[in-house]
Enzyme design. Structure first.
Site, short mmCIF file in Angstrom:
data_model
loop_
_atom_site.label_atom_id
_atom_site.label_comp_id
_atom_site.label_asym_id
_atom_site.label_seq_id
_atom_site.Cartn_x
_atom_site.Cartn_y
_atom_site.Cartn_z
CE LYS A 109 -4.20 -1.74 2.14
NZ LYS A 109 -5.25 -1.47 3.11
CG ASP A 120 -8.25 0.85 3.24
OD1 ASP A 120 -9.02 0.04 2.70
OD2 ASP A 120 -7.01 0.76 3.20
#
Ligand code: ATR
Length: 287
Positions: free
Chosen positions: A77, A114
């Site tokens: 990420k 997220d």
């Protein structure tokens, strides 16, 4: 739906995937394959096992093979940011990318859905509004960072980050201080702040299978009747949530965050609302 997203339903066959290492247990393929099917899109969403050394080539592969986009998971990420042509504010401020959109002009844009996915799930499932609320976030890792960012976009009265290692909580508070009232505290000093909280959110792994009897704070400090949320979804109801339920709290589990981070990614790729209920059912069935 994210702002400023234009509908762009593809006419041909669409390729999507999730890059991670390991990746075999990801529930994203099952969830997104149903989303494609429900919205009448022809395509496949595949697990992509990409090692850290292979990440650069894999990202070039998105362009070479004409993928519409990918999701990104552990451990890529942060590293994948360097390979993007552009970063959305969400990715820039959080410092991580979980969704890549391959634009029609060939550019790769990195987003982070997220935290925003988490907040959307919290609002759909547990609270009508976050504005003016006193919020406690337990934990100061990558997940907490995304959530603190997304919460501050909703004008809460305050966000307090509690962490075992106080320096990490203070670091996040300092990075986001221009967005609102945010402070970092040591978990041990949390009694007063918990007493006046409206929403408590656990972002740590404390209470996750197999440590089912652990809680990240002393549950005696939880006020009656507030909202308590836990990112963990294995088990679906952690010890923290079961104690909160006994205290007449509204409880919110972690499954929704996973579903909505995927839903918002889908909306970035196609500009149409994601079939959230079908996606949730697909994840539950894949357990
Ligand atoms: P993620 O990206 O999922 O948030 P992470 O970056 O490893 O994962 O962060 C994990 C968080 O859970 C941290 O806040 C960590 O606390 P420390 O910063 O003090 O390490 C917290 N955490 C993990 N295990 C814990 C435990 N047993 N007790 C208390 N906090 C814990």
């Amino acid at each position: 739906m994210p702002n400023k997203v234009q509908e762009r339903k593809p006419s041909g066959y669409t390729l999507l995937g999730v890059m991670g290492d390991p990746i075999a247990h990801s529930k994203s393929p099952a969830m997104h394959q149903i989303a494609l099917q429900e919205t009448g899109l022809q395509g496949s969403y595949v697990p992509l096992h990409v090692s850290p050394e292979g990440l650069d080539a894999a990202v070039r592969g998105i362009k070479a093979m004409g993928f519409r986009g990918v999701n990104v998971t552990i451990p890529h990420k942060v590293e994948i940011m360097a390979f993007m042509d552009e970063l959305d504010d969400s990715a820039k401020l959080i410092g991580a990318v979980n969704t890549v959109v391959h634009e029609e002009d060939g550019r790769l844009i990195g987003y982070n859905t997220d935290g925003i996915g988490y907040v959307r799930s919290l609002k759909e499932e547990a609270v009508s509004s976050i504005e003016g609320k006193h919020i406690v976030v337990i934990g100061a890792g990558g997940a907490a960072r995304g959530i603190v960012y997304a919460l501050l976009l909703e004008s809460p009265a305050s966000v307090t980050i509690l962490n075992r290692t106080v320096e990490r909580a203070e670091m996040i508070a300092s990075d986001f201080k221009s967005m609102g009232q945010v402070q970092g505290l040591a978990t041990g000093d949390s009694q007063q702040v918990l007493l006046r909280s409206d929403i408590v959110i656990n972002t740590t792994s404390v209470g996750m299978h197999p440590n089912l009897h652990e809680t990240p704070i002393d549950p005696a400090d939880l006020p009656e009747g507030i909202v308590v949320s836990d990112l963990i979804y294995n088990p679906l109801e952690t010890k923290l949530l079961s104690i909160a339920k006994e205290k007449n709290c509204v409880i919110h589990g972690g499954l929704g965050m996973f579903v909505y981070q995927g839903a918002i990614a889908f909306e970035h790729w196609f500009g149409i609302p994601a079939p959230v209920n079908a996606m949730r059912r697909a994840v539950l069935q894949s357990f």
